[in-house]
Design a protein around this motif. Structure first.
Motif, PDB file in Angstrom:
ATOM      1  N   HIS A   1      -5.164   8.131  -0.875  1.00 35.76           N
ATOM      2  CA  HIS A   1      -6.200   8.265   0.147  1.00 35.76           C
ATOM      3  C   HIS A   1      -6.353   7.034   1.028  1.00 35.76           C
ATOM      4  CE1 HIS A   1      -7.216  12.238  -1.307  1.00 35.76           C
ATOM      5  NE2 HIS A   1      -6.956  11.732  -2.503  1.00 35.76           N
ATOM      6  N   VAL A   2      -5.327   6.174   1.097  1.00 38.55           N
ATOM      7  CA  VAL A   2      -5.331   5.159   2.158  1.00 38.55           C
ATOM      8  C   VAL A   2      -5.015   5.903   3.458  1.00 38.55           C
ATOM      9  CG1 VAL A   2      -4.553   3.343   0.573  1.00 38.55           C
ATOM     10  CG2 VAL A   2      -2.898   4.471   2.066  1.00 38.55           C
ATOM     11  N   ASN A   3      -5.424   5.305   4.559  1.00 38.42           N
ATOM     12  CA  ASN A   3      -5.327   6.021   5.833  1.00 38.42           C
ATOM     13  C   ASN A   3      -4.025   5.742   6.586  1.00 38.42           C
ATOM     14  OD1 ASN A   3      -6.107   6.319   8.958  1.00 38.42           O
ATOM     15  ND2 ASN A   3      -7.337   7.684   7.681  1.00 38.42           N
TER      16      ASN A   3
ATOM     17  N   LEU B   1       5.827 -10.288  11.759  1.00 37.40           N
ATOM     18  CA  LEU B   1       5.592  -8.837  11.786  1.00 37.40           C
ATOM     19  C   LEU B   1       4.761  -8.477  13.025  1.00 37.40           C
ATOM     20  CD1 LEU B   1       4.682  -8.275   8.011  1.00 37.40           C
ATOM     21  CD2 LEU B   1       6.805  -7.585   9.135  1.00 37.40           C
TER      22      LEU B   1
ATOM     23  N   GLU C   1      -6.389   4.885  -5.989  1.00 38.48           N
ATOM     24  CA  GLU C   1      -6.372   6.147  -5.240  1.00 38.48           C
ATOM     25  C   GLU C   1      -5.567   5.940  -3.956  1.00 38.48           C
ATOM     26  OE1 GLU C   1      -7.154   9.119  -6.003  1.00 38.48           O
ATOM     27  OE2 GLU C   1      -8.543   8.956  -7.696  1.00 38.48           O
ATOM     28  N   ILE C   2      -4.334   5.470  -4.121  1.00 37.44           N
ATOM     29  CA  ILE C   2      -3.498   5.103  -2.975  1.00 37.44           C
ATOM     30  C   ILE C   2      -3.178   6.337  -2.113  1.00 37.44           C
ATOM     31  CG2 ILE C   2      -1.261   4.082  -2.308  1.00 37.44           C
ATOM     32  CD1 ILE C   2      -1.453   2.281  -4.746  1.00 37.44           C
TER      33      ILE C   2
ATOM     34  N   VAL D   1      -1.639  -6.592   6.009  1.00 34.28           N
ATOM     35  CA  VAL D   1      -1.487  -5.138   5.996  1.00 34.28           C
ATOM     36  C   VAL D   1      -1.396  -4.690   7.451  1.00 34.28           C
ATOM     37  CG1 VAL D   1      -2.812  -4.891   3.846  1.00 34.28           C
ATOM     38  CG2 VAL D   1      -3.934  -4.480   6.025  1.00 34.28           C
TER      39      VAL D   1
ATOM     40  N   ASP E   1       1.901  -2.264   2.548  1.00 32.15           N
ATOM     41  CA  ASP E   1       0.484  -2.669   2.489  1.00 32.15           C
ATOM     42  C   ASP E   1       0.029  -2.841   1.039  1.00 32.15           C
ATOM     43  OD1 ASP E   1       0.369  -2.516   5.222  1.00 32.15           O
ATOM     44  OD2 ASP E   1      -0.938  -0.761   5.319  1.00 32.15           O
ATOM     45  N   THR E   2       0.491  -1.960   0.167  1.00 34.48           N
ATOM     46  CA  THR E   2       0.144  -2.085  -1.252  1.00 34.48           C
ATOM     47  C   THR E   2       0.694  -3.392  -1.822  1.00 34.48           C
ATOM     48  OG1 THR E   2       0.035   0.308  -1.591  1.00 34.48           O
ATOM     49  CG2 THR E   2       0.506  -1.026  -3.532  1.00 34.48           C
TER      50      THR E   2
ATOM     51  N   ALA F   1      -9.437   1.760  -1.977  1.00 36.12           N
ATOM     52  CA  ALA F   1      -8.624   2.818  -2.600  1.00 36.12           C
ATOM     53  C   ALA F   1      -7.560   2.238  -3.536  1.00 36.12           C
ATOM     54  CB  ALA F   1      -7.966   3.678  -1.528  1.00 36.12           C
ATOM     55  N   HIS F   2      -7.262   0.947  -3.420  1.00 33.27           N
ATOM     56  CA  HIS F   2      -6.400   0.287  -4.395  1.00 33.27           C
ATOM     57  C   HIS F   2      -7.213  -0.237  -5.586  1.00 33.27           C
ATOM     58  CE1 HIS F   2      -3.542   0.087  -0.993  1.00 33.27           C
ATOM     59  NE2 HIS F   2      -2.618  -0.081  -1.900  1.00 33.27           N
TER      60      HIS F   2
ATOM     61  N   LYS G   1       3.328   2.194   4.060  1.00 33.86           N
ATOM     62  CA  LYS G   1       2.090   2.033   3.295  1.00 33.86           C
ATOM     63  C   LYS G   1       2.346   1.288   1.986  1.00 33.86           C
ATOM     64  CE  LYS G   1      -0.397   3.352   6.334  1.00 33.86           C
ATOM     65  NZ  LYS G   1      -1.479   2.531   6.894  1.00 33.86           N
TER      66      LYS G   1
ATOM     67  N   ILE H   1      -8.322 -11.815  -4.526  1.00 36.28           N
ATOM     68  CA  ILE H   1      -8.743 -10.611  -5.242  1.00 36.28           C
ATOM     69  C   ILE H   1      -9.076 -10.971  -6.684  1.00 36.28           C
ATOM     70  CG2 ILE H   1      -7.973  -8.348  -6.059  1.00 36.28           C
ATOM     71  CD1 ILE H   1      -6.015  -8.310  -3.635  1.00 36.28           C
TER      72      ILE H   1
ATOM     73  N   ALA I   1       1.109  -6.120  -0.159  1.00 40.39           N
ATOM     74  CA  ALA I   1       0.286  -7.212   0.373  1.00 40.39           C
ATOM     75  C   ALA I   1      -1.022  -7.379  -0.402  1.00 40.39           C
ATOM     76  CB  ALA I   1      -0.006  -6.992   1.853  1.00 40.39           C
ATOM     77  N   HIS I   2      -1.420  -6.358  -1.158  1.00 41.23           N
ATOM     78  CA  HIS I   2      -2.557  -6.495  -2.059  1.00 41.23           C
ATOM     79  C   HIS I   2      -2.112  -7.055  -3.415  1.00 41.23           C
ATOM     80  CE1 HIS I   2      -4.482  -3.626   0.727  1.00 41.23           C
ATOM     81  NE2 HIS I   2      -5.625  -4.064   0.247  1.00 41.23           N
ATOM     82  N   LEU I   3      -1.079  -6.428  -4.005  1.00 39.86           N
ATOM     83  CA  LEU I   3      -0.839  -6.573  -5.443  1.00 39.86           C
ATOM     84  C   LEU I   3       0.373  -7.426  -5.826  1.00 39.86           C
ATOM     85  CD1 LEU I   3      -1.402  -2.801  -6.273  1.00 39.86           C
ATOM     86  CD2 LEU I   3      -3.046  -4.646  -6.669  1.00 39.86           C
TER      87      LEU I   3
ATOM     88  N   ASP J   1      -9.132   1.084   2.742  1.00 44.94           N
ATOM     89  CA  ASP J   1      -7.820   1.167   2.074  1.00 44.94           C
ATOM     90  C   ASP J   1      -7.748   0.214   0.878  1.00 44.94           C
ATOM     91  OD1 ASP J   1      -7.025   3.001   3.949  1.00 44.94           O
ATOM     92  OD2 ASP J   1      -5.572   1.704   4.952  1.00 44.94           O
TER      93      ASP J   1
ATOM     94  N   LYS K   1      11.187  -3.471   6.068  1.00 46.44           N
ATOM     95  CA  LYS K   1      10.912  -3.857   7.461  1.00 46.44           C
ATOM     96  C   LYS K   1       9.480  -4.356   7.621  1.00 46.44           C
ATOM     97  CE  LYS K   1      10.917  -1.000  11.261  1.00 46.44           C
ATOM     98  NZ  LYS K   1      11.326   0.266  11.934  1.00 46.44           N
ATOM     99  N   ARG K   2       8.568  -3.784   6.851  1.00 44.43           N
ATOM    100  CA  ARG K   2       7.153  -4.108   7.025  1.00 44.43           C
ATOM    101  C   ARG K   2       6.632  -5.134   6.034  1.00 44.43           C
ATOM    102  NH1 ARG K   2       4.863   0.511   9.370  1.00 44.43           N
ATOM    103  NH2 ARG K   2       6.159   0.937  11.167  1.00 44.43           N
ATOM    104  N   LEU K   3       7.488  -5.601   5.132  1.00 40.91           N
ATOM    105  CA  LEU K   3       7.013  -6.551   4.115  1.00 40.91           C
ATOM    106  C   LEU K   3       6.757  -7.919   4.726  1.00 40.91           C
ATOM    107  CD1 LEU K   3       9.128  -5.986   0.875  1.00 40.91           C
ATOM    108  CD2 LEU K   3       6.699  -5.483   1.210  1.00 40.91           C
ATOM    109  N   PHE K   4       5.652  -8.514   4.318  1.00 43.21           N
ATOM    110  CA  PHE K   4       5.336  -9.904   4.639  1.00 43.21           C
ATOM    111  C   PHE K   4       6.426 -10.792   4.013  1.00 43.21           C
ATOM    112  CE2 PHE K   4       2.574 -13.700   3.485  1.00 43.21           C
ATOM    113  CZ  PHE K   4       2.401 -14.133   4.785  1.00 43.21           C
TER     114      PHE K   4
END
Lengths: 323, 323
Positions: A165-167, B179, A162-163, B166, A250-251, B253-254, A247, B146, A253-255, B250, A283-286
């Motif tokens: 609805h991330v904030n 970052l 349910e991406i 993130v 951020d996804t 939500a993933h 955002k 995870i 950084a999880h997957l 967040d 720009k925001r990628l780890f």
């Protein structure tokens, strides 16, 4: 010999699409009708029954329907229910899997519409051959389906992905879901429209968009204006790309996916949207991910919405065969 | 008959822990030595060799070592390498799997330290019996592992689960990774210390923490002060819990996990941290998840850091047996 097909049902807030789809993802035939989501569920089922029967009668001598795949908003694969859909006025819980099974006397596989779309991308679309990716459908809302190691990520309670609805901002825009600042209030057709209205309030430039009211403005209006160089529209795409791209980092950084596949109304804007998304995501990628994650537009046309639930049905059939 | 064990090696920025662990997660023996991460990798290997030999000689008559599990920061399971570790001064790429295999003539399984910790929680810890959860280690940084459907989420490039990176605030704190505004600059032992220093600058209350300099202040100093009612420390925990809890929403939500398992220095604060985390996570959860996601403290003591790499080694052995 009759052709083996599945019956695919894609239930949307506005339209429902029904198709006969073979194993290779060829759509033999399809029909589209209005969901009329503001009426009762029993009305919808009456219509669905009629439409499906019309479709089947046409093909009865040449096809053999093995099963039914259903994609619907807020559908839960585990419970077989549609649960608290904000865009379908059918009440809290609809045990749709059971009802469709009983109506057509065929096995039914059910998934959230965006999850089904991800399976469609994997079997027949842009993600063919990929094992780890995220499909984002940028329509009225932002739907997502996550594929991990070639399988749909379903989660403990059947509601992963349910991406939308991330904030983005705890003090941000009100979302239909009751939360504030959800990604889909910025990165969707509705989201970019809200951004356009914010920009028209903040800035002074002339724009053809100032002649269109909120209810009537479409995503196409905004992309047409952007393509003609309209500053308000271009700035709206830049902002949308910045928020979504950030955002998406951020996804990642999880997957750690191979790619994102974008589809839906907003994605039709193409490079105007894709370029700021890629720039801001990068720009925001780890470090470990920089330069490794692709962002692609789906090659599926909206006419192929039935491919998602069809992929779901075929995968379930294969799973049963192999088990 | 000799006992079957695995050799577990947990490499940390400060300490390296080596243990002999049986299938049930019993640590037969273990040793701890300084990683000396500022020196060359060859120095580390000389030390590791010596320490492991000392350990093995003691047990040689009663054990049979089947394989080696290694957990290390920035380790990549796919490449078998430690890649660009900010906290180990061993250079960009260290092919550690191959080197340890050659040194000890045993098969080696390698994983990121936080990923190994998640496997340890699943086999021997708080997550026993769970199939979908997220392990967060709140130490100097914020590590994450995870678990999806009972398996470690590894990702397309071997580097999934970097939730510490993130973004909380694009204009926020500088992170060691290059970052700005990464979650671990707020939600870790170092992060809460930075928050304490910000609060001491912003506010006027007396606090025992005003007598401790930045380099010397520990997480224990902050939790001790909080337990005695110190306003600065309590506010720091509240803010840390708010940021971490929001970002955990967040993550939900993933992934739609069953639970989060918290471990590491910061988690020792217990309820002072757990309560604001739960409150803020709950507030930000999408409807489908509300009331369904547990937040638990790991029951593993830091003395059990070797359980993570041990779980990795045992799971790999079982996989090979079943393949």
């Amino acid at each position: 010999m009759s052709k083996e097909v599945v019956l695919s049902i894609d239930i949307g807030g506005t339209l429902t699409k029904v198709g006969l789809v073979n194993r290779e993802g060829k759509v033999l035939d399809k029909i589209v009708f209005k969901t009329d989501a503001q009426h009762q569920f029993s009305n919808f089922m009456d219509k669905l029954k009629l439409e499906v029967e019309t479709l089947i009668i046409k093909w009865i001598d040449v096809i053999h329907i093995l099963s039914i795949g259903v994609g619907a908003p807020n559908a839960n694969s585990y419970t077989g229910q549609i649960e608290n859909p904000p865009n379908l006025k059918w009440g809290g819980i609809t045990p749709i899997k059971k009802i469709i099974e009983q109506t057509f006397d065929l096995p039914v596989s059910l998934a959230n519409d965006a999850n089904a779309a991800a399976l469609g991308e994997m079997l027949y679309g842009t993600a063919k051959g990929m094992k780890n990716f995220v499909a984002l459908t940028l329509g009225t809302g932002l739907g997502s389906g996550i594929i991990v190691d070639g399988k749909l990520l379903i989660g403990e309670h059947g509601t992963a992905g349910e991406i939308g609805h991330v904030n983005v901002d705890p003090a941000g825009r009100m979302c239909n879901c009751g939360l504030q600042g959800c990604l889909e209030t910025y990165a969707s057709v509705t989201g970019i429209k809200r951004t356009v209205f914010e920009l028209m309030a903040d800035r002074c430039e002339d724009s053809p968009l100032r002649k269109i009211n909120f209810e009537e403005m479409t995503g196409t209006d905004i992309s047409d204006a952007a393509l003609k160089g309209d500053v308000i529209a271009l700035t709206a795409f830049e902002k949308t790309g910045e928020i979504l791209g950030s955002k998406m980092a951020d996804t990642v950084a999880h997957l750690d996916p191979e790619a994102f596949i974008l589809s839906g109304g907003l994605s039709k804007a193409g490079d105007i949207l894709l370029k700021p998304i890629k720039r801001h995501m990068q720009k925001r990628l780890f470090n470990a991910y920089k330069g490794k994650i692709e962002v692609l537009l789906s090659n599926a046309t909206s006419a192929e919405a039935v491919l998602g639930p069809a992929a779901l049905a075929w995968l379930e059939l294969d799973h049963l065969t192999h088990a």
